[in-house]
Design a protein around this motif. Structure first.
Motif, mmCIF file in Angstrom:
data_model
loop_
_atom_site.group_PDB
_atom_site.id
_atom_site.type_symbol
_atom_site.label_atom_id
_atom_site.label_comp_id
_atom_site.label_asym_id
_atom_site.label_seq_id
_atom_site.Cartn_x
_atom_site.Cartn_y
_atom_site.Cartn_z
ATOM 1 N N GLU A 1 13.294 18.843 4.883
ATOM 2 C CA GLU A 1 14.754 18.842 4.876
ATOM 3 C C GLU A 1 15.342 17.436 4.786
ATOM 4 O O GLU A 1 16.527 17.272 4.502
ATOM 5 C CB GLU A 1 15.277 19.531 6.139
ATOM 6 C CG GLU A 1 14.955 21.018 6.201
ATOM 7 C CD GLU A 1 15.395 21.649 7.510
ATOM 8 O OE1 GLU A 1 15.975 20.914 8.340
ATOM 9 O OE2 GLU A 1 15.163 22.852 7.704
ATOM 10 N N PHE A 2 14.526 16.422 5.018
ATOM 11 C CA PHE A 2 15.028 15.053 4.993
ATOM 12 C C PHE A 2 14.976 14.444 3.595
ATOM 13 O O PHE A 2 15.377 13.300 3.397
ATOM 14 C CB PHE A 2 14.241 14.184 5.982
ATOM 15 C CG PHE A 2 14.549 14.518 7.412
ATOM 16 C CD1 PHE A 2 15.545 13.849 8.099
ATOM 17 C CD2 PHE A 2 13.875 15.540 8.059
ATOM 18 C CE1 PHE A 2 15.857 14.179 9.403
ATOM 19 C CE2 PHE A 2 14.172 15.880 9.370
ATOM 20 C CZ PHE A 2 15.168 15.198 10.039
ATOM 21 N N SER A 3 14.475 15.197 2.629
ATOM 22 C CA SER A 3 14.398 14.684 1.263
ATOM 23 C C SER A 3 14.677 15.818 0.281
ATOM 24 O O SER A 3 14.054 16.878 0.367
ATOM 25 C CB SER A 3 13.006 14.093 0.995
ATOM 26 O OG SER A 3 12.890 13.663 -0.346
ATOM 27 N N ARG A 4 15.612 15.598 -0.611
ATOM 28 C CA ARG A 4 15.948 16.613 -1.615
ATOM 29 C C ARG A 4 15.717 16.047 -3.009
ATOM 30 O O ARG A 4 16.211 14.967 -3.343
ATOM 31 C CB ARG A 4 17.400 17.062 -1.468
ATOM 32 C CG ARG A 4 17.884 17.944 -2.616
ATOM 33 C CD ARG A 4 19.242 18.530 -2.374
ATOM 34 N NE ARG A 4 19.191 19.582 -1.376
ATOM 35 C CZ ARG A 4 20.178 20.447 -1.162
ATOM 36 N NH1 ARG A 4 21.277 20.379 -1.867
ATOM 37 N NH2 ARG A 4 20.060 21.370 -0.232
ATOM 38 N N THR A 5 14.943 16.770 -3.810
ATOM 39 C CA THR A 5 14.704 16.392 -5.206
ATOM 40 C C THR A 5 15.613 17.227 -6.092
ATOM 41 O O THR A 5 15.652 18.449 -5.974
ATOM 42 C CB THR A 5 13.232 16.617 -5.588
ATOM 43 O OG1 THR A 5 12.401 15.794 -4.756
ATOM 44 C CG2 THR A 5 12.992 16.251 -7.046
ATOM 45 N N ARG A 6 16.317 16.545 -6.969
ATOM 46 C CA ARG A 6 17.312 17.206 -7.811
ATOM 47 C C ARG A 6 16.987 16.970 -9.282
ATOM 48 O O ARG A 6 16.597 15.866 -9.671
ATOM 49 C CB ARG A 6 18.699 16.647 -7.486
ATOM 50 C CG ARG A 6 19.827 17.276 -8.268
ATOM 51 C CD ARG A 6 21.129 16.525 -8.015
ATOM 52 N NE ARG A 6 22.228 17.198 -8.658
ATOM 53 C CZ ARG A 6 22.990 18.110 -8.074
ATOM 54 N NH1 ARG A 6 22.761 18.457 -6.829
ATOM 55 N NH2 ARG A 6 23.980 18.680 -8.725
ATOM 56 N N VAL A 7 17.157 18.010 -10.087
ATOM 57 C CA VAL A 7 16.942 17.924 -11.534
ATOM 58 C C VAL A 7 18.249 18.302 -12.228
ATOM 59 O O VAL A 7 18.774 19.399 -12.021
ATOM 60 C CB VAL A 7 15.809 18.867 -11.993
ATOM 61 C CG1 VAL A 7 15.667 18.815 -13.515
ATOM 62 C CG2 VAL A 7 14.495 18.495 -11.316
ATOM 63 N N ASP A 8 18.780 17.389 -13.036
ATOM 64 C CA ASP A 8 19.991 17.642 -13.818
ATOM 65 C C ASP A 8 19.635 17.592 -15.300
ATOM 66 O O ASP A 8 18.938 16.671 -15.750
ATOM 67 C CB ASP A 8 21.075 16.601 -13.519
ATOM 68 C CG ASP A 8 21.657 16.762 -12.123
ATOM 69 O OD1 ASP A 8 21.724 17.903 -11.643
ATOM 70 O OD2 ASP A 8 22.035 15.744 -11.517
ATOM 71 N N VAL A 9 20.125 18.566 -16.057
ATOM 72 C CA VAL A 9 19.813 18.665 -17.482
ATOM 73 C C VAL A 9 21.102 18.541 -18.292
ATOM 74 O O VAL A 9 22.094 19.227 -18.000
ATOM 75 C CB VAL A 9 19.125 20.008 -17.805
ATOM 76 C CG1 VAL A 9 18.739 20.060 -19.277
ATOM 77 C CG2 VAL A 9 17.890 20.203 -16.923
ATOM 78 N N TYR A 10 21.083 17.669 -19.308
ATOM 79 C CA TYR A 10 22.261 17.422 -20.145
ATOM 80 C C TYR A 10 21.927 17.663 -21.617
ATOM 81 O O TYR A 10 20.787 17.472 -22.053
ATOM 82 C CB TYR A 10 22.741 15.976 -19.991
ATOM 83 C CG TYR A 10 23.182 15.602 -18.599
ATOM 84 C CD1 TYR A 10 24.510 15.737 -18.208
ATOM 85 C CD2 TYR A 10 22.266 15.097 -17.676
ATOM 86 C CE1 TYR A 10 24.919 15.381 -16.925
ATOM 87 C CE2 TYR A 10 22.664 14.745 -16.396
ATOM 88 C CZ TYR A 10 23.992 14.889 -16.030
ATOM 89 O OH TYR A 10 24.391 14.537 -14.771
ATOM 90 N N ASP A 11 22.942 18.042 -22.372
ATOM 91 C CA ASP A 11 22.817 18.164 -23.823
ATOM 92 C C ASP A 11 22.946 16.767 -24.425
ATOM 93 O O ASP A 11 23.982 16.117 -24.301
ATOM 94 C CB ASP A 11 23.921 19.080 -24.359
ATOM 95 C CG ASP A 11 23.793 19.339 -25.861
ATOM 96 O OD1 ASP A 11 22.995 18.646 -26.524
ATOM 97 O OD2 ASP A 11 24.500 20.240 -26.357
#
Length: 368
Positions: A234-244
């Protein structure tokens, strides 16, 4: 939630959308329109009162002559934090803040720090905490050996007025120390004070048991390990964002095509964490995964609890030609990009399928 996370989420909302405020434990039809945003000039007090079942009640207030009702200085803690308030009646809140500012503040940062230092001094006096010398003597290890144990997370120390103070239970031979140290290594992503708190207090998620008391029983210990891994994640969040990225315009200035995130221990390899973010059923937006355009930019970031902003971990430019995918990867600040080619099973992948295939390939290549 901090302000950076809020702004990031609001960017995905339709422009011109009305912002509503849902009160705690309220129904959907009880939403009220947000009419103002207040950013107090001074930090507010954030109290954390711990129940006997392991739950923590959080309360915020701008000023007080004393702690709120039920606050126990021996078990609870507090800090000063900057806050931003979304309100349905900004005028009334501004008036309240003005009155409180005139009244002054008696709970200060110095008060909170002094309370914490005194608490740790008391723990040193009663032997709950040990100085480095006493801790080494208890374990029978050298300075070099102790440094190695701290480095790999088996033991940890709190900073007490510039000196390291170690929890005495980490050297208590009446406990199964190897098991305790295994749990301790899992908890490394959390600050030392929170690790100490978790290990020594009753936890509702563990049947109101104290984690230190679950080391002897095999079944209870396995349950503790599972809980510790989830808690540390819970102390680390990995995020993936995808763009055109099909046009010449900077894709990150446009609306994000797809976004997902997962709470994963930061020590887990990058591509394994990114893969979990894509495959986990947790946070994802939009819920219907869109098809992948010809050129896609994928951004992988990691955010740490209690810290503002996020660290950029990887940037991937993916170009799709039929079933062949060309991927230019920049990770960990490496320049230039490393280029890979991958053949997909379909000519019309979704962005989720594309990312999953890419992260799986990179995970295998890195040996993670």
């Amino acid at each position: 939630m901090n302000i950076d996370q809020l702004i990031r989420l609001l960017r995905r909302a339709p422009k011109g959308a009305t912002v509503l405020l849902l009160p705690a434990r309220g129904d959907a039809d009880e939403c009220d329109m947000v009419r103002g945003v207040v950013s107090p000039g001074r930090p507010w007090v954030h109290e954390r009162q711990r129940r006997t079942d392991g739950h923590v009640d959080h309360s915020f207030y701008p000023s007080a002559d004393e702690w709120s009702e039920g606050f126990n200085e021996a078990t609870d803690d507090a800090s000063l934090e900057r806050v931003v308030i979304l309100v349905a009646d900004a005028g009334s809140l501004e008036h309240t803040l003005t009155e409180l500012a005139r009244a002054g503040r008696t709970i200060s940062t110095e008060d909170l720090r002094a309370q914490e230092v005194q608490h740790y001094r008391d723990m040193l006096t009663n032997g709950t905490l040990l100085s480095e010398e006493a801790f080494r003597a208890q374990l029978g290890v050298s300075k070099k050996r102790l440094a190695a144990m701290v480095g790999d997370g088996r033991v940890f120390a709190l900073d007490v007025e510039g000196h390291q103070a170690f929890p005495a239970f980490l050297s208590d031979t009446r406990l199964k120390l190897k098991r305790l140290w295994k749990v301790s290594r899992i908890l490394v992503p959390a600050p030392p004070a929170l690790r100490l708190d978790l290990l020594t207090r009753q936890c509702g998620a563990l049947g109101d048991e104290v984690p230190l008391e679950l080391l002897a029983n095999d079944k209870a210990f396995r349950k503790l390990l599972r809980f510790a891994r989830g808690w540390a994640g819970e102390f680390s969040r990995t995020r993936v964002d995808v763009y055109d990225a099909s046009s010449s315009v900077d894709p990150t200035t446009a609306e994000c095509l797809y976004s997902c995130a997962a709470e994963v221990d930061s020590r887990v390899p990058l591509w394994t964490r990114a893969l979990k973010a894509i495959r986990s059923p947790g946070y994802q937006f939009p819920h219907e995964i869109p098809p992948a355009p010809a050129t896609v930019l994928v951004i992988v970031e990691r955010a740490t609890a209690g810290e503002s902003g996020a660290d950029l971990e990887a940037r991937l430019l993916c170009e799709l030609d039929g079933r062949v995918l060309r991927v230019a990867v920049t990770a960990g600040g490496e320049e230039p990009s490393v280029v890979h080619k991958l053949k997909l099973a379909t000519k019309n992948p979704t962005v989720g399928y594309l990312c999953s295939a890419v992260f799986s390939m990179l995970s295998k290549l890195s040996g993670s």
